[in-house]
Write an enzyme that holds these catalytic residues in place. Structure first.
Site, PDB file in Angstrom:
ATOM      1  N   SER A   2       0.824  -1.210   0.000  1.00 23.63           N
ATOM      2  CA  SER A   2       0.000   0.000   0.000  1.00 23.63           C
ATOM      3  C   SER A   2       0.859   1.261   0.000  1.00 23.63           C
ATOM      4  O   SER A   2       1.990   1.270   0.489  1.00 23.63           O
ATOM      5  CB  SER A   2      -0.904   0.023   1.231  1.00 23.63           C
ATOM      6  OG  SER A   2      -1.591  -1.194   1.362  1.00 23.63           O
ATOM      7  N   GLN A   3       0.268   2.323  -0.492  1.00 30.07           N
ATOM      8  CA  GLN A   3       0.902   3.641  -0.518  1.00 30.07           C
ATOM      9  C   GLN A   3       1.144   4.135   0.920  1.00 30.07           C
ATOM     10  O   GLN A   3       0.255   4.010   1.771  1.00 30.07           O
ATOM     11  CB  GLN A   3      -0.080   4.567  -1.239  1.00 30.07           C
ATOM     12  CG  GLN A   3       0.362   5.969  -1.423  1.00 30.07           C
ATOM     13  CD  GLN A   3      -0.805   6.849  -1.847  1.00 30.07           C
ATOM     14  OE1 GLN A   3      -1.909   6.355  -2.107  1.00 30.07           O
ATOM     15  NE2 GLN A   3      -0.575   8.129  -1.903  1.00 30.07           N
TER      16      GLN A   3
END
Ligand code: SAH
Length: 218
Positions: A67-68
């Protein structure tokens, strides 16, 4: 080799990531501190390590993504905003990065991944980095981890099309489930707080995660 790999350079680039997260509105110092501790470059393939501290989701193996950082930070803020969470269940271990960040902040993290090879890679990482309060297993997250329930928080890092309300059974009353819901193109991040009779729902914003899929891949 130094377990922190590219060493000083990554310390500095990691600090720049933290500065950017602060600028984008992440205000909880505990979250920023936790993310300053975890060496994200060791959670991606070596070929992508130089991009580990950019604010992007990156591909990991088997078509999945880490994930970012901004989304990890937002979800982690949402977790610890909750009064003193001790025991957390994560669905979608992936690289193990989100679990590692949570592990800096709470006593126990349990994490489930449906792709067995990813579970094994993540488990090796946790051991190598000395993260002893994270347990992971291969399984179908839709089933939760009944033998370890109840949890204070359930955090889902892949998106089901509909809210899996059955999982609320594995939450303490007062506990919270944080999850993206929607299809591949449009998803909303939601927090659901379990009450003694029913639940309360809160919208947190738009996100994009890989889908939460049924069944296990061995
Ligand atoms: N938290 C991860 C994000 C990984 S992407 C990180 O920080 O890197 C989401 C992960 O969820 C993928 O690895 C995918 O295989 C996994 N996943 C999808 N459906 C699942 C399910 N039903 N149960 C457990 N894991 C699932």
């Amino acid at each position: 080799m130094n377990p922190h790999g590219i060493g000083m350079t990554s310390d500095r680039t990691r600090q720049r990531m933290i500065d950017r997260l602060r600028l984008r509105g992440i205000g909880d110092e505990r979250v920023l501190m936790a993310m300053a501790q975890v060496p994200r470059h060791l959670f991606v393939d070596e070929a992508l390590a130089h991009r580990a501290y950019e604010d992007d989701a990156l591909p990991i193996k088997y078509g999945q993504t880490i994930s970012q950082p901004f989304v990890v930070a937002r979800m982690t803020e949402e977790v610890i905003k909750h009064h003193n969470p001790v025991k957390i269940l994560e669905l979608g271990t992936g690289s193990g990065y989100q679990a590692a960040v949570l592990g800096q902040l709470v006593d126990q993290v349990f994490s489930i991944e449906r792709i067995d090879k990813l579970t094994r890679i993540a488990r090796r990482r946790f051991i190598k980095l000395g993260y002893r309060n994270i347990r992971c297993k291969t399984g179908d997250g839709f089933e939760g981890w009944p033998s370890e329930a109840l949890f204070d928080i359930i955090i889902v890092t892949a998106a089901p099309e509909k809210v899996p309300y059955e999982l609320l059974d594995q939450l303490e009353v007062g506990g919270k489930m944080i999850l993206p819901v929607g299809n591949k193109k449009q998803q909303k991040l939601i927090a659901i707080v379990k009450e003694s009779h029913g639940y309360k729902k809160e919208m947190l914003g738009e996100v994009i995660f890989v889908p939460l899929l049924e069944g296990v891949v061995r």
